[in-house]
Design a protein around this motif. Structure first.
Motif, mmCIF file in Angstrom:
data_model
loop_
_atom_site.group_PDB
_atom_site.id
_atom_site.type_symbol
_atom_site.label_atom_id
_atom_site.label_comp_id
_atom_site.label_asym_id
_atom_site.label_seq_id
_atom_site.Cartn_x
_atom_site.Cartn_y
_atom_site.Cartn_z
ATOM 1 N N GLY A 34 2.476 -1.066 -16.610
ATOM 2 C CA GLY A 34 1.870 -2.319 -16.185
ATOM 3 C C GLY A 34 1.021 -2.210 -14.939
ATOM 4 O O GLY A 34 0.757 -3.209 -14.271
ATOM 5 N N VAL A 35 0.578 -1.015 -14.612
ATOM 6 C CA VAL A 35 -0.234 -0.793 -13.422
ATOM 7 C C VAL A 35 -1.640 -0.392 -13.846
ATOM 8 O O VAL A 35 -1.822 0.567 -14.592
ATOM 9 C CB VAL A 35 0.381 0.314 -12.528
ATOM 10 N N ASP A 36 -2.640 -1.129 -13.368
ATOM 11 C CA ASP A 36 -4.035 -0.817 -13.652
ATOM 12 C C ASP A 36 -4.480 0.308 -12.729
ATOM 13 O O ASP A 36 -4.119 0.330 -11.554
ATOM 14 C CB ASP A 36 -4.896 -2.061 -13.447
ATOM 15 N N VAL A 37 -5.252 1.239 -13.253
ATOM 16 C CA VAL A 37 -5.713 2.390 -12.472
ATOM 17 C C VAL A 37 -7.226 2.407 -12.438
ATOM 18 O O VAL A 37 -7.888 2.284 -13.473
ATOM 19 C CB VAL A 37 -5.180 3.716 -13.082
ATOM 20 N N LYS A 38 -7.762 2.576 -11.231
ATOM 21 C CA LYS A 38 -9.199 2.701 -11.038
ATOM 22 C C LYS A 38 -9.453 3.896 -10.130
ATOM 23 O O LYS A 38 -8.919 3.931 -9.022
ATOM 24 C CB LYS A 38 -9.760 1.443 -10.387
ATOM 25 N N PRO A 39 -10.260 4.855 -10.586
ATOM 26 C CA PRO A 39 -10.590 5.981 -9.700
ATOM 27 C C PRO A 39 -11.334 5.457 -8.470
ATOM 28 O O PRO A 39 -12.220 4.614 -8.587
ATOM 29 C CB PRO A 39 -11.504 6.862 -10.547
ATOM 30 N N GLY A 73 -0.508 -4.945 -5.185
ATOM 31 C CA GLY A 73 -0.099 -3.668 -4.602
ATOM 32 C C GLY A 73 -1.022 -2.547 -5.057
ATOM 33 O O GLY A 73 -1.494 -2.540 -6.190
ATOM 34 N N ALA A 74 -1.302 -1.619 -4.153
ATOM 35 C CA ALA A 74 -2.215 -0.515 -4.461
ATOM 36 C C ALA A 74 -1.584 0.810 -4.080
ATOM 37 O O ALA A 74 -0.982 0.931 -3.017
ATOM 38 C CB ALA A 74 -3.533 -0.686 -3.709
ATOM 39 N N ALA A 75 -1.740 1.789 -4.949
ATOM 40 C CA ALA A 75 -1.286 3.148 -4.670
ATOM 41 C C ALA A 75 -2.502 4.058 -4.654
ATOM 42 O O ALA A 75 -3.345 4.003 -5.552
ATOM 43 C CB ALA A 75 -0.293 3.613 -5.729
ATOM 44 N N TYR A 76 -2.596 4.846 -3.619
ATOM 45 C CA TYR A 76 -3.657 5.839 -3.495
ATOM 46 C C TYR A 76 -3.000 7.202 -3.695
ATOM 47 O O TYR A 76 -2.191 7.624 -2.877
ATOM 48 C CB TYR A 76 -4.336 5.734 -2.135
ATOM 49 N N VAL A 77 -3.341 7.853 -4.797
ATOM 50 C CA VAL A 77 -2.708 9.105 -5.182
ATOM 51 C C VAL A 77 -3.792 10.173 -5.329
ATOM 52 O O VAL A 77 -4.771 9.975 -6.039
ATOM 53 C CB VAL A 77 -1.941 8.957 -6.516
ATOM 54 N N ILE A 78 -3.590 11.289 -4.664
ATOM 55 C CA ILE A 78 -4.551 12.384 -4.735
ATOM 56 C C ILE A 78 -4.268 13.223 -5.970
ATOM 57 O O ILE A 78 -3.131 13.644 -6.205
ATOM 58 C CB ILE A 78 -4.491 13.236 -3.464
ATOM 59 N N VAL A 116 0.854 -1.186 0.000
ATOM 60 C CA VAL A 116 0.000 0.000 0.000
ATOM 61 C C VAL A 116 0.892 1.239 0.000
ATOM 62 O O VAL A 116 1.761 1.372 0.862
ATOM 63 C CB VAL A 116 -0.939 0.047 1.224
ATOM 64 N N LEU A 117 0.670 2.114 -0.956
ATOM 65 C CA LEU A 117 1.434 3.355 -1.067
ATOM 66 C C LEU A 117 0.427 4.505 -1.101
ATOM 67 O O LEU A 117 -0.541 4.462 -1.859
ATOM 68 C CB LEU A 117 2.257 3.337 -2.354
ATOM 69 N N ILE A 118 0.647 5.500 -0.266
ATOM 70 C CA ILE A 118 -0.222 6.672 -0.214
ATOM 71 C C ILE A 118 0.620 7.881 -0.591
ATOM 72 O O ILE A 118 1.678 8.113 0.003
ATOM 73 C CB ILE A 118 -0.841 6.847 1.182
ATOM 74 N N PHE A 119 0.150 8.644 -1.560
ATOM 75 C CA PHE A 119 0.924 9.779 -2.045
ATOM 76 C C PHE A 119 0.020 10.986 -2.224
ATOM 77 O O PHE A 119 -0.949 10.946 -2.977
ATOM 78 C CB PHE A 119 1.601 9.416 -3.373
ATOM 79 N N ASP A 129 4.557 13.408 -12.230
ATOM 80 C CA ASP A 129 5.102 12.664 -13.370
ATOM 81 C C ASP A 129 6.460 12.026 -13.049
ATOM 82 O O ASP A 129 6.774 10.953 -13.559
ATOM 83 C CB ASP A 129 5.211 13.559 -14.599
ATOM 84 N N ARG A 130 7.253 12.672 -12.208
ATOM 85 C CA ARG A 130 8.531 12.084 -11.796
ATOM 86 C C ARG A 130 8.308 10.859 -10.914
ATOM 87 O O ARG A 130 9.143 9.963 -10.851
ATOM 88 C CB ARG A 130 9.360 13.106 -11.000
ATOM 89 N N THR A 131 7.166 10.833 -10.244
ATOM 90 C CA THR A 131 6.885 9.772 -9.282
ATOM 91 C C THR A 131 6.281 8.521 -9.908
ATOM 92 O O THR A 131 6.458 7.419 -9.387
ATOM 93 C CB THR A 131 5.916 10.303 -8.204
ATOM 94 N N LEU A 132 5.588 8.662 -11.017
ATOM 95 C CA LEU A 132 4.865 7.521 -11.597
ATOM 96 C C LEU A 132 5.746 6.297 -11.809
ATOM 97 O O LEU A 132 5.364 5.189 -11.411
ATOM 98 C CB LEU A 132 4.156 7.935 -12.884
ATOM 99 N N PRO A 133 6.932 6.412 -12.411
ATOM 100 C CA PRO A 133 7.747 5.209 -12.574
ATOM 101 C C PRO A 133 8.214 4.634 -11.237
ATOM 102 O O PRO A 133 8.380 3.421 -11.098
ATOM 103 C CB PRO A 133 8.933 5.661 -13.427
ATOM 104 N N GLN A 134 8.402 5.489 -10.237
ATOM 105 C CA GLN A 134 8.800 4.994 -8.914
ATOM 106 C C GLN A 134 7.667 4.200 -8.280
ATOM 107 O O GLN A 134 7.884 3.135 -7.700
ATOM 108 C CB GLN A 134 9.217 6.151 -7.997
ATOM 109 N N ILE A 135 6.448 4.714 -8.405
ATOM 110 C CA ILE A 135 5.288 3.999 -7.861
ATOM 111 C C ILE A 135 5.187 2.623 -8.516
ATOM 112 O O ILE A 135 5.019 1.603 -7.833
ATOM 113 C CB ILE A 135 3.998 4.808 -8.072
ATOM 114 N N ALA A 136 5.286 2.590 -9.835
ATOM 115 C CA ALA A 136 5.191 1.317 -10.553
ATOM 116 C C ALA A 136 6.277 0.347 -10.101
ATOM 117 O O ALA A 136 6.027 -0.856 -9.961
ATOM 118 C CB ALA A 136 5.289 1.557 -12.056
ATOM 119 N N ARG A 137 7.450 0.833 -9.861
ATOM 120 C CA ARG A 137 8.558 -0.030 -9.433
ATOM 121 C C ARG A 137 8.375 -0.537 -8.007
ATOM 122 O O ARG A 137 8.723 -1.678 -7.691
ATOM 123 C CB ARG A 137 9.873 0.737 -9.557
ATOM 124 N N LEU A 138 7.828 0.279 -7.146
ATOM 125 C CA LEU A 138 7.701 -0.089 -5.737
ATOM 126 C C LEU A 138 6.573 -1.076 -5.458
ATOM 127 O O LEU A 138 6.700 -1.922 -4.569
ATOM 128 C CB LEU A 138 7.480 1.169 -4.885
#
Length: 129
Positions: A119-124, A96-101, A46-49, A81-90
């Motif tokens: 390779g990360v699926d996104v759902k609002p 794994g789920a990322a919650y991004v505001i 779980v990643l919260i950003f 935009d700088r963070t997106l590849p880091q989120i995908a890698r982590l």
């Protein structure tokens, strides 16, 4: 993680005031997740950003003032935009789920498309006006 030393200090004090055992929360002063990428690659469930996402002039991004906490530059996306590849890698796979505001000005559909390329699926989760 945070680039603001005051935010890191507040996070630690908040954890202590909440009664969490010492060492449970480890705030790290750094730029995004850069120093954690090798250690945590594929291991984050779980990643919260909460990025600085407000559209602003680009020169406000990363400044030393309080505006750095919200200043996102063009479309509010410079830091994001700088963070997106880091989120995908982590993120751990496949759950794994990322919650991004984000806000509509950040063009969330474009963010979702970029994440799909990683390779990360996104759902609002929540959308409101």
């Amino acid at each position: 993680t945070d680039v603001n030393p005051h935010a890191v200090s507040v996070a630690l004090r908040t954890a202590e005031a909440s009664g969490l055992p010492r060492g449970t929360v480890e705030p790290i002063l750094c730029d995004l997740a850069s120093p954690l990428l090798d250690k945590l690659s594929g291991k984050v469930d779980v990643l919260i950003f909460n990025p600085p996402y407000v559209p602003t002039p680009d020169d406000e991004v990363g400044s030393a003032g309080i505006e750095a906490s919200w200043a996102g530059g063009k479309d509010g996306r410079i830091v994001l935009d700088r963070t997106l590849p880091q989120i995908a890698r982590l993120l751990s796979r496949p759950h794994g789920a990322a919650y991004v505001i984000t806000v509509d000005d950040n063009l969330p559909e474009d963010i979702a498309e970029k994440m799909r390329l990683f390779g990360v699926d996104v759902k609002p989760l929540v959308r409101r006006k």
